[in-house]
Design a protein around this motif. Sequence first.
Motif, PDB file in Angstrom:
ATOM      1  N   ALA A  97       0.244  -1.571   0.051  1.00 24.20           N
ATOM      2  CA  ALA A  97       0.175   0.318   0.246  1.00 24.20           C
ATOM      3  C   ALA A  97       1.295   1.014   0.677  1.00 24.20           C
ATOM      4  N   GLY A  98       2.304   1.585   0.429  1.00 24.81           N
ATOM      5  CA  GLY A  98       2.955   1.948   0.308  1.00 24.81           C
ATOM      6  C   GLY A  98       3.575   3.247   1.139  1.00 24.81           C
ATOM      7  N   GLU A  99       2.773   2.366   2.802  1.00 24.47           N
ATOM      8  CA  GLU A  99       3.116   2.905   4.005  1.00 24.47           C
ATOM      9  C   GLU A  99       4.644   1.862   4.450  1.00 24.47           C
ATOM     10  N   ARG A 100       5.232   2.728   5.280  1.00 24.74           N
ATOM     11  CA  ARG A 100       7.157   1.948   5.469  1.00 24.74           C
ATOM     12  C   ARG A 100       6.356   1.718   6.548  1.00 24.74           C
ATOM     13  N   LEU A 101       7.003   0.032   6.647  1.00 26.02           N
ATOM     14  CA  LEU A 101       6.913  -0.353   7.855  1.00 26.02           C
ATOM     15  C   LEU A 101       7.445  -0.313   8.821  1.00 26.02           C
ATOM     16  N   GLY A 102       7.410  -0.539  10.362  1.00 25.15           N
ATOM     17  CA  GLY A 102       8.208  -0.520  11.272  1.00 25.15           C
ATOM     18  C   GLY A 102       8.794  -2.143  11.362  1.00 25.15           C
ATOM     19  N   ASP A 103       9.055  -1.958  13.061  1.00 28.16           N
ATOM     20  CA  ASP A 103       9.878  -3.136  13.280  1.00 28.16           C
ATOM     21  C   ASP A 103       8.416  -4.206  13.216  1.00 28.16           C
ATOM     22  N   ASP A 104       8.001  -4.114  13.427  1.00 29.29           N
ATOM     23  CA  ASP A 104       7.011  -4.935  13.056  1.00 29.29           C
ATOM     24  C   ASP A 104       6.379  -5.910  12.167  1.00 29.29           C
ATOM     25  N   LEU A 105       6.852  -5.065  10.949  1.00 35.75           N
ATOM     26  CA  LEU A 105       6.729  -5.481   9.601  1.00 35.75           C
ATOM     27  C   LEU A 105       4.788  -5.581   9.035  1.00 35.75           C
ATOM     28  N   VAL A 106       4.389  -4.842  10.080  1.00 37.00           N
ATOM     29  CA  VAL A 106       2.716  -4.703   9.404  1.00 37.00           C
ATOM     30  C   VAL A 106       2.851  -3.147   9.221  1.00 37.00           C
ATOM     31  N   CYS A 107       1.818  -3.312   7.926  1.00 35.65           N
ATOM     32  CA  CYS A 107       0.882  -2.481   7.013  1.00 35.65           C
ATOM     33  C   CYS A 107      -0.024  -1.344   8.256  1.00 35.65           C
ATOM     34  N   PRO A 108       1.075  -0.451   8.436  1.00 37.94           N
ATOM     35  CA  PRO A 108       0.272   1.135   9.040  1.00 37.94           C
ATOM     36  C   PRO A 108      -1.331   1.170   8.677  1.00 37.94           C
ATOM     37  N   ARG A 109      -1.762   0.946   7.377  1.00 43.36           N
ATOM     38  CA  ARG A 109      -2.754   1.655   6.744  1.00 43.36           C
ATOM     39  C   ARG A 109      -3.600   0.376   6.846  1.00 43.36           C
ATOM     40  N   THR A 110      -2.892  -0.551   6.136  1.00 43.61           N
ATOM     41  CA  THR A 110      -4.231  -1.677   5.711  1.00 43.61           C
ATOM     42  C   THR A 110      -4.022  -3.204   7.231  1.00 43.61           C
ATOM     43  N   GLY A 111      -2.721  -3.058   7.548  1.00 43.54           N
ATOM     44  CA  GLY A 111      -2.769  -4.461   8.041  1.00 43.54           C
ATOM     45  C   GLY A 111      -2.089  -5.528   7.724  1.00 43.54           C
ATOM     46  N   ALA A 112      -2.003  -5.048   6.882  1.00 45.57           N
ATOM     47  CA  ALA A 112      -1.529  -6.740   5.831  1.00 45.57           C
ATOM     48  C   ALA A 112       0.351  -6.825   6.988  1.00 45.57           C
ATOM     49  N   ARG A 113       0.348  -7.836   6.835  1.00 46.29           N
ATOM     50  CA  ARG A 113       1.611  -8.276   7.484  1.00 46.29           C
ATOM     51  C   ARG A 113       2.668  -9.120   7.016  1.00 46.29           C
ATOM     52  N   TYR A 114       4.058  -9.110   7.108  1.00 48.36           N
ATOM     53  CA  TYR A 114       4.792  -9.102   6.119  1.00 48.36           C
ATOM     54  C   TYR A 114       6.043 -10.357   7.070  1.00 48.36           C
ATOM     55  N   LYS A 115       6.879 -10.541   5.973  1.00 48.21           N
ATOM     56  CA  LYS A 115       8.108 -11.062   6.806  1.00 48.21           C
ATOM     57  C   LYS A 115       9.416 -10.991   5.920  1.00 48.21           C
ATOM     58  N   LEU A 116      10.596 -12.106   6.826  1.00 52.11           N
ATOM     59  CA  LEU A 116      11.526 -11.551   6.079  1.00 52.11           C
ATOM     60  C   LEU A 116      12.278 -13.199   5.969  1.00 52.11           C
ATOM     61  N   VAL A 117      12.678 -13.575   4.799  1.00 54.67           N
ATOM     62  CA  VAL A 117      12.330 -14.831   4.770  1.00 54.67           C
ATOM     63  C   VAL A 117      14.340 -14.713   3.576  1.00 54.67           C
ATOM     64  N   ASP A 118      15.265 -15.166   4.691  1.00 54.92           N
ATOM     65  CA  ASP A 118      16.805 -14.908   3.524  1.00 54.92           C
ATOM     66  C   ASP A 118      17.127 -13.439   3.118  1.00 54.92           C
ATOM     67  N   GLY A 119      16.355 -12.677   4.431  1.00 48.35           N
ATOM     68  CA  GLY A 119      17.397 -11.353   4.493  1.00 48.35           C
ATOM     69  C   GLY A 119      15.885 -10.647   3.152  1.00 48.35           C
ATOM     70  N   ALA A 120      14.902 -11.060   2.488  1.00 45.31           N
ATOM     71  CA  ALA A 120      13.535 -10.879   1.494  1.00 45.31           C
ATOM     72  C   ALA A 120      12.753 -10.062   1.946  1.00 45.31           C
ATOM     73  N   LEU A 121      11.589  -9.407   2.263  1.00 44.38           N
ATOM     74  CA  LEU A 121      10.532  -8.980   2.595  1.00 44.38           C
ATOM     75  C   LEU A 121       9.770  -9.742   1.311  1.00 44.38           C
ATOM     76  N   ALA A 122       8.552 -10.632   2.496  1.00 39.91           N
ATOM     77  CA  ALA A 122       7.814 -11.505   1.346  1.00 39.91           C
ATOM     78  C   ALA A 122       6.163 -10.951   2.464  1.00 39.91           C
ATOM     79  N   PRO A 123       4.833 -11.378   1.776  1.00 41.90           N
ATOM     80  CA  PRO A 123       3.776 -11.126   2.082  1.00 41.90           C
ATOM     81  C   PRO A 123       3.877 -12.557   3.170  1.00 41.90           C
TER      82      PRO A 123
END
Length: 517
Positions: free
Chosen positions: A490-516
């Motif tokens: 959605a274009g929002e910068r993610l905090g340490d929790d990797l949760v989008c502040p606009r949509t609540g979508a969650r992300y995770k780091l896998v081998d240094g790469a970000l993915a939903p």
Amino acid sequence: MLALIGCGYWGRNLARVAHGMGALSVICDKGNPQAEALARGFGVDFTDDIAALWRDDRVKAVLIASPAETHAEIATAALRAGRDAFVEKPLALSVADATAVAELAEAGGRVLMVGHLLRYHPVFQRLLQVVRAGDLGRLRYVYSNRLNIGKVRVEENVLWSFAPHDLSMILALAGERPDSVSCVGKRDLHPNVADHTMTQLAFPDGLRAHVFVSWLHPFKEQKLVVVGETGMLVFDDTEAWERKLMRYRHGVDWKDGRPEARKAEGEPVPVDHAEPLAAEIAHFLGRVADRGRPLTDGREGIAVLETLDAAQRSMDSGGVAVNLSPERTAAAATYYAHPTAVVDAGAEIGPGTKIWHYSHVLSGSRIGARVVVGQNGMIGPDVTIGDGCKLQNNVSVYKGVTLEADVFCGPSMVFTNVLTPRAHIERKDEFAPTLVRRGATLGANCVVVCGVTIGEYAMVGAGAVVTRDVPAYALVVGNPARFIGWVGAAGERLGDDLVCPRTGARYKLVDGALAPA
């Protein structure tokens, strides 16, 4: 998280499944005591004021199961309020209204999904997998029967009530829209409402299909038959689960110049058991979370509506076939180019695209649908730009650059195509390809040096100079561009929790790469 709007027969099913997934927060219906009782039973809120949903911060998405004539209006209100929307079939009662809803969703970055339930049926999913793997060879014929005694309606005919599911499946199997549609119907109970219809579809590659629907039939039949060069599949939804999908390896042998049928026993095709409605709602929740495009999105809804509309027009004219090819050709030309813009011969421009003042599209370029090319832009030659891209003023996209769908190019940003250009040295054979993945944003006045790849949904800050690949979802700034954090789809910068502040979508780091997540 989810609000249900409309709690009639099918709405109650949606409520049951959404509640079972822990996703239902409120039910909205007017003048329906059963809806209020259901909300109490599920322990969720109830309201008869739809506007209250748009003021409720808990509601991120809505399930719309109201009467069909209200679908477009309610979906429009939901999208404008910033909510994602699941709309039971049909998306609207006219192609124009459906197109307006779909364009609104795309413009606002909202998820829009149409409830074509059988596309999510595990049996159809398996059938489609077999067909796409080529196990039946080239498809020759498809037919679908959806027959029953009741429920008889007077607000819509059986074509619009029953056939959308079958047309959605057939269009998925064909992988394209039909060239022509013909339909005949019969009205037994009401002078203006057809109780039985037979629809014939002809596709550009030679595939033929028919859909027979009736609510005045002595027994229930829900059967999809797919005939290919090397076999046949039958999806019979009235059978026990282990026999819902059957494969027949029938064939035809030629003996002495005459064809002879070679019959084989039906073979059950194993399919994991799952409730189709649960699979459908889970798919919607998944797209709300990851911001991806649903399987049955607005465009798929429009394709089904165009076919339904053609069938209705054919039936109204006594069964005369409606030719869709000229309409598709005309639709492909329905882009806008300002009188000062130049589009060279050999360029392909998708419907809904706008090309503004003094811009130039060179030969061989392919621009998708709903693209905006701002003033003083240059595209090409031989450039590909995906659907939904937005190019602001003073942007040139040179040969070797490819933009996937929904890329944003800020004002006066720069692409290059040669690493060490000299005015007096011809270096066209040194063009280095540049790829910008889906959903990426390139800020104003930034420079993207050729030969790099910008990952999906990455964001390049204004004035940055990109000299190496940018990972998906990465935020880079400076000269040379450096990584400073992650952004969500959605274009929002993610905090340490990797949760989008606009949509609540969650992300995770896998081998240094970000993915939903």
